[in-house]
Structures are given as structure tokens and as C-alpha cells.
Write a protein that holds these residues in place. Sequence first.
Motif, PDB file in Angstrom:
ATOM      1  N   LEU A 188       2.090  15.797  -1.554  1.00 39.08           N
ATOM      2  CA  LEU A 188       2.358  16.737  -2.639  1.00 39.08           C
ATOM      3  C   LEU A 188       3.197  17.907  -2.107  1.00 39.08           C
ATOM      4  CD1 LEU A 188       1.674  17.333  -5.628  1.00 39.08           C
ATOM      5  CD2 LEU A 188      -0.333  18.582  -4.839  1.00 39.08           C
ATOM      6  N   SER A 189       4.122  18.406  -2.924  1.00 39.19           N
ATOM      7  CA  SER A 189       4.938  19.552  -2.489  1.00 39.19           C
ATOM      8  C   SER A 189       4.103  20.830  -2.494  1.00 39.19           C
ATOM      9  CB  SER A 189       6.124  19.734  -3.441  1.00 39.19           C
ATOM     10  OG  SER A 189       5.641  20.137  -4.711  1.00 39.19           O
ATOM     11  N   LEU A 190       4.551  21.804  -1.730  1.00 33.78           N
ATOM     12  CA  LEU A 190       3.863  23.093  -1.689  1.00 33.78           C
ATOM     13  C   LEU A 190       3.845  23.734  -3.084  1.00 33.78           C
ATOM     14  CD1 LEU A 190       2.600  25.193   0.284  1.00 33.78           C
ATOM     15  CD2 LEU A 190       4.856  26.259   0.382  1.00 33.78           C
ATOM     16  N   GLU A 191       5.000  23.701  -3.734  1.00 33.74           N
ATOM     17  CA  GLU A 191       5.114  24.225  -5.104  1.00 33.74           C
ATOM     18  C   GLU A 191       4.143  23.515  -6.039  1.00 33.74           C
ATOM     19  OE1 GLU A 191       7.503  26.414  -7.092  1.00 33.74           O
ATOM     20  OE2 GLU A 191       6.726  27.232  -5.207  1.00 33.74           O
ATOM     21  N   GLY A 192       4.149  22.179  -5.937  1.00 36.18           N
ATOM     22  CA  GLY A 192       3.293  21.365  -6.810  1.00 36.18           C
ATOM     23  C   GLY A 192       1.827  21.685  -6.599  1.00 36.18           C
ATOM     24  N   MET A 193       1.446  21.882  -5.331  1.00 36.59           N
ATOM     25  CA  MET A 193       0.048  22.228  -5.031  1.00 36.59           C
ATOM     26  C   MET A 193      -0.287  23.592  -5.637  1.00 36.59           C
ATOM     27  SD  MET A 193      -1.753  22.864  -1.336  1.00 36.59           S
ATOM     28  CE  MET A 193      -0.683  24.228  -0.885  1.00 36.59           C
ATOM     29  N   LEU A 194       0.593  24.564  -5.397  1.00 35.54           N
ATOM     30  CA  LEU A 194       0.315  25.922  -5.878  1.00 35.54           C
ATOM     31  C   LEU A 194       0.269  25.982  -7.408  1.00 35.54           C
ATOM     32  CD1 LEU A 194       2.444  27.870  -3.264  1.00 35.54           C
ATOM     33  CD2 LEU A 194      -0.039  27.991  -3.533  1.00 35.54           C
ATOM     34  N   ASN A 195       1.153  25.214  -8.045  1.00 38.74           N
ATOM     35  CA  ASN A 195       1.157  25.207  -9.514  1.00 38.74           C
ATOM     36  C   ASN A 195      -0.067  24.510 -10.100  1.00 38.74           C
ATOM     37  OD1 ASN A 195       3.533  26.613  -9.581  1.00 38.74           O
ATOM     38  ND2 ASN A 195       4.829  24.780  -9.723  1.00 38.74           N
ATOM     39  N   SER A 196      -0.738  23.686  -9.313  1.00 41.32           N
ATOM     40  CA  SER A 196      -1.947  23.008  -9.805  1.00 41.32           C
ATOM     41  C   SER A 196      -3.192  23.872  -9.649  1.00 41.32           C
ATOM     42  CB  SER A 196      -2.177  21.705  -9.034  1.00 41.32           C
ATOM     43  OG  SER A 196      -1.018  20.921  -9.021  1.00 41.32           O
ATOM     44  N   MET A 197      -3.038  25.005  -8.969  1.00 41.31           N
ATOM     45  CA  MET A 197      -4.205  25.864  -8.709  1.00 41.31           C
ATOM     46  C   MET A 197      -4.567  26.665  -9.956  1.00 41.31           C
ATOM     47  SD  MET A 197      -5.492  25.470  -5.796  1.00 41.31           S
ATOM     48  CE  MET A 197      -5.025  23.894  -5.076  1.00 41.31           C
ATOM     49  N   ILE A 219       0.846  -1.197   0.000  1.00 40.35           N
ATOM     50  CA  ILE A 219       0.000   0.000   0.000  1.00 40.35           C
ATOM     51  C   ILE A 219       0.880   1.246   0.000  1.00 40.35           C
ATOM     52  CG2 ILE A 219      -1.818   1.291   1.196  1.00 40.35           C
ATOM     53  CD1 ILE A 219      -2.655  -1.444   2.446  1.00 40.35           C
ATOM     54  N   HIS A 220       0.875   1.938  -1.147  1.00 39.48           N
ATOM     55  CA  HIS A 220       1.553   3.223  -1.257  1.00 39.48           C
ATOM     56  C   HIS A 220       0.502   4.294  -1.067  1.00 39.48           C
ATOM     57  CE1 HIS A 220       5.102   1.254  -2.792  1.00 39.48           C
ATOM     58  NE2 HIS A 220       4.390   0.661  -3.725  1.00 39.48           N
ATOM     59  N   MET A 221       0.764   5.198  -0.162  1.00 37.51           N
ATOM     60  CA  MET A 221      -0.225   6.257   0.023  1.00 37.51           C
ATOM     61  C   MET A 221       0.326   7.593  -0.455  1.00 37.51           C
ATOM     62  SD  MET A 221      -2.581   6.957   3.256  1.00 37.51           S
ATOM     63  CE  MET A 221      -3.690   8.363   3.263  1.00 37.51           C
ATOM     64  N   ARG A 222      -0.509   8.333  -1.175  1.00 39.67           N
ATOM     65  CA  ARG A 222      -0.138   9.658  -1.667  1.00 39.67           C
ATOM     66  C   ARG A 222      -1.237  10.641  -1.279  1.00 39.67           C
ATOM     67  NH1 ARG A 222       3.618   7.001  -1.984  1.00 39.67           N
ATOM     68  NH2 ARG A 222       4.979   6.509  -3.730  1.00 39.67           N
ATOM     69  N   VAL A 223      -0.805  11.819  -0.844  1.00 39.24           N
ATOM     70  CA  VAL A 223      -1.755  12.808  -0.335  1.00 39.24           C
ATOM     71  C   VAL A 223      -1.689  14.051  -1.226  1.00 39.24           C
ATOM     72  CG1 VAL A 223      -2.471  14.111   1.714  1.00 39.24           C
ATOM     73  CG2 VAL A 223      -1.277  11.925   1.984  1.00 39.24           C
ATOM     74  N   SER A 224      -2.832  14.551  -1.647  1.00 33.52           N
ATOM     75  CA  SER A 224      -2.834  15.608  -2.672  1.00 33.52           C
ATOM     76  C   SER A 224      -2.669  17.019  -2.112  1.00 33.52           C
ATOM     77  CB  SER A 224      -4.079  15.512  -3.546  1.00 33.52           C
ATOM     78  OG  SER A 224      -5.226  15.839  -2.800  1.00 33.52           O
ATOM     79  N   CYS A 225      -2.080  17.126  -0.914  1.00 30.02           N
ATOM     80  CA  CYS A 225      -1.650  18.436  -0.415  1.00 30.02           C
ATOM     81  C   CYS A 225      -0.445  18.209   0.503  1.00 30.02           C
ATOM     82  CB  CYS A 225      -2.789  19.147   0.325  1.00 30.02           C
ATOM     83  SG  CYS A 225      -3.279  18.370   1.867  1.00 30.02           S
ATOM     84  N   PRO A 226       0.303  19.248   0.834  1.00 33.14           N
ATOM     85  CA  PRO A 226       1.443  19.071   1.742  1.00 33.14           C
ATOM     86  C   PRO A 226       0.981  18.770   3.178  1.00 33.14           C
ATOM     87  CG  PRO A 226       1.602  21.136   0.489  1.00 33.14           C
ATOM     88  CD  PRO A 226       0.217  20.623   0.302  1.00 33.14           C
TER      89      PRO A 226
END
Length: 456
Positions: free
Chosen positions: A416-425, A369-376
Motif C-alpha cells: 500500500l502507498s504511504l498516501e493510501g495508508m494515511l488516507n485510510s486512517m 500467488i499475488h501478495m498485497r500488504v496493507s502498509c508501505p
Amino acid sequence: MCGIFGIYPHKDAAHLACLGLYALQHRGEESSGIITRNGKKVHLHKALGLVSDVFDEKIIRSLRGELAVGHVRYSTTGSSNIKNTQPFYVRAKIGDIAIAHNGNLINTLSLHRELENKGALFQTSMDSEIIAHLLAHSQNKDFKDTIIWSLSKLEGAYSLVLMLNDILIGARDSFGWRPLCLGKLDEAYVLASETCALDLIGAKYIRDIQPGEIVFIKKDGLESIKPFKKTHHAFCIFEYIYFARPDSNIFEHNVYMTRKRLGAQLAIEFPVEADLVMPIPDSGTYAALGFSEASKIPFEYGMIRNHYIGRTFIQPSQVLRDFHVRIKLNPLKEVLDGKRVMLIEDSIVRGTTSRIRVKTLRLAGAKLIHMRVSCPPLKFPCFYGIDFPTKKELIASKHDIEWVRDFIGADSLEYLSLEGMLNSMPLPKEHFCTACFTGDYPATPSSRVSKTILEK
Ligand code: 5GP
Ligand code: MG
């Protein structure tokens, strides 16, 4: 968090308000209320419970008048009891005042003290009641000056739908933390937290109420003013990540598409081999779709949601929360058995949900089980209306990712990285409040209590 709604002038105002609140139910399941005004008469019905529990046809019919204000509540400040339900209604010298508030004020204590010294008698523990007292205490003769003066005293987050006699008022604080949109249905103007409420009643979206804007809706039309000093925007980024409905447009952009981009970005940042991508339903679904599309790993539902059970967070006590978490989702052995699972979640707050889900997936046969979270990692409490009360309760504020991974029981965990989150906005990063991730608060609470929360 809360959902707010207003409509004027419409002969079916109460019915439409009730439908609007249905669409906004995800913003608060604790209490529901509608107030209407018919001539000089005011009709109010509010109670603890869901819109469908609180209202029926007979009640709606008794709520006469062409002006309606509605509210669904999710308690952030003030405890959960009937007194703290909204719309909050008072009769003052200037007339009938009703308030539906979404957001959280940060100068509550000083305003409370100031008003009590002037003789105000508070009935509730809601910060929203302060607005009523300010309106009642205003020495201004003109209703517009009264509203401007009262709102100018407030610090923190507010999106408001107010009734002042036969005027419907919408307002948003200058930072714009919480959403509020304007629509039109027949001759009536509609105010709602999210566009999904406009969709349901067939109203046409006109525009968002701007940060710092106040609109006055009268029988003969709408007037808009922007009396406050302009400041930078601080739209709540968590509305896009978790809170708003995916079919809504908030801050003028679609939530579903944004969540898919967050998921796609996760796949780019943390690629890994897996047999399937699955969400923790429902909130993780849209990021999981984006992850699956970007990684080309097939999307599956590894657990099925029972739709007759409310949100796990909504019951404020921990005992009830744990119980709800277990009852809500059933794993699909046929999908999971022997598989390497990429599990997508929109956010980890306390970590209790994820821990239980991971355990359930293992019992159903998942091999990895790999878990990934879509925000930092969420590290800092929110003062502006999201239910992240103290640092202590936010698992990522006290522990590093490896500790959280171990607690949750996943084989790998990445945020998710802070940059990655902000760039997805859908908007440039300067428009957002990211205080829960960074600790950069656009406006800091002046009260001692809030400071204590921050230090805990
Ligand atoms: P936890 O990590 O505390 O066990 O729960 C995380 C889950 O709660 C996530 O699935 C997320 O969708 C949801 N969640 C995050 N923030 C909030 C919130 O403010 N209110 C509610 N009702 N749920 C939330
Ligand atoms: Mg969730």
C-alpha cells in the motif's frame, strides 16, 4: 509493546484486572503481573507466562484491596527474564510505588547515568525502572509535583498506569504514541491500553487519556492535569495496522473498520484478476475483507489457524520463531488447488512468515500467488515500543520490492502507498507517527546506542 491496566476503587479489583489483562494479552505474551493495595499492605504476583498460566483463583483471591495495577509484557528493551516483569514495585520515601509502562523511552542512557551518579542501584534492564528511581529521587514534597517532575525528565513513548500509595495514576506522553483509555465501572475508574479490556469487564468507555495528560484517581474521584508543553501528536500508526485488537477503539476510532479501509485501498491501488482473496490469518483478515468487498473477488480462508498456539513473534529467539511459524497454519487444498490467489498480509517485517506461507500455498496447489500488504515497506526501526529493532532485520530496508518478492516466492508483490495508508486512517495524517515507513522521527533518541541502531 505491552498492555497496561488499572482500577480503583473496586472490591473485585484483582479479578477485574486479571480479566482486563486477558483482553490485552495480544499486547504481550511474555509475562503477566498484578499488584494490589489493601490499606497499607501491598500484594504483588507476577511471573513469566500468559495471564492464564500466571494467575489462578487462589492467587487472585490473595491479591486483596480495591486498587489494582496490571501489566502484560512484550520485551522491547531489557531481556526476557523474571526480573524484567511488571508491575515494577519499590518502596521509597514517598511510599509505595508500582509502575506499569507501555512504550519505550529514548533518553534511557543519560537518565541511567544521571541516577547512578546519585547512588541509584538498578535491579533490572527495563527502561521503566528509571521512572521508579525518578519518583524516589524527587525532592518535591507534594505527590503531584513529584509525578510531574519525574515525568518531565522522560523523553520518548510512555503510557503509564502507576500506583502511588492509595492513588491510581494514568499518564500519556505529550506525543501520545501509545494508547490509553479511561472507563468507569460502578464507582471505580478503569485505565486500559485498549477499549477491548473495558468491554470484557463491562466498564463504560469515558474517553482517551489525552497526550500530555495525567489523571489522579482517588477514592473520592478523579483529577486531571496537563502540565506539559503542548506538542503535535504522534500516534503510532502501526497500532491500527497490526498491533491493537480489531474490536478495540484506539485514539478514539475503531481498528477493524480502519483495517478494512486499508484493504479496500489496496484493491483500488493494485487491481488484479484472481479467483479468491485470502488473508494470512489472523492479522491479515480485516484488510482481506476490505479488499474482497472493494474488488468483488470472493473472500476465502485458504488456511486455517490452530488457535492453541501463541503468536510467532512473541518468542524472542529466531529458532523458536521459525518453528512456530510452521506449526500455526494448515492450508486448505480444496480451496487452493489450481486457483489464482490474492494473498493479503497486514505487514512484512522480516519476511520469514510470508515466505513460509507462500511455499505452503504452492504445495497445496495454488496456481498463482499475488501478495498485497496493507502498509508501505517497513524500513526504519522503531524507538517508541514496536519490535522493529534494527534496520538489518527489516527486509525492506535493505532490499527493493522485486528482491522481496523473489525472496518470498510470490508471483507479484505490492505494498500500500504511504498516501493510501494515511488516507485510510480515521484521523488526519498530522496526528500520526510514521517513522517506521518514512524515517521521520518525531523525537530522535539522544543516546549513542539508539543512534548506532539507526545506522546499522
Ligand atoms: P515477517 O515478515 O517478519 O515474517 O512477519 C510478518 C508478520 O508478523 C505479519 O503477519 C504481522 O502480522 C506480524 N507482525 C508485524 N509486526 C509485529 C510485531 O511487532 N509483533 C508481532 N508479534 N507480530 C508482528
Ligand atoms: Mg500476521
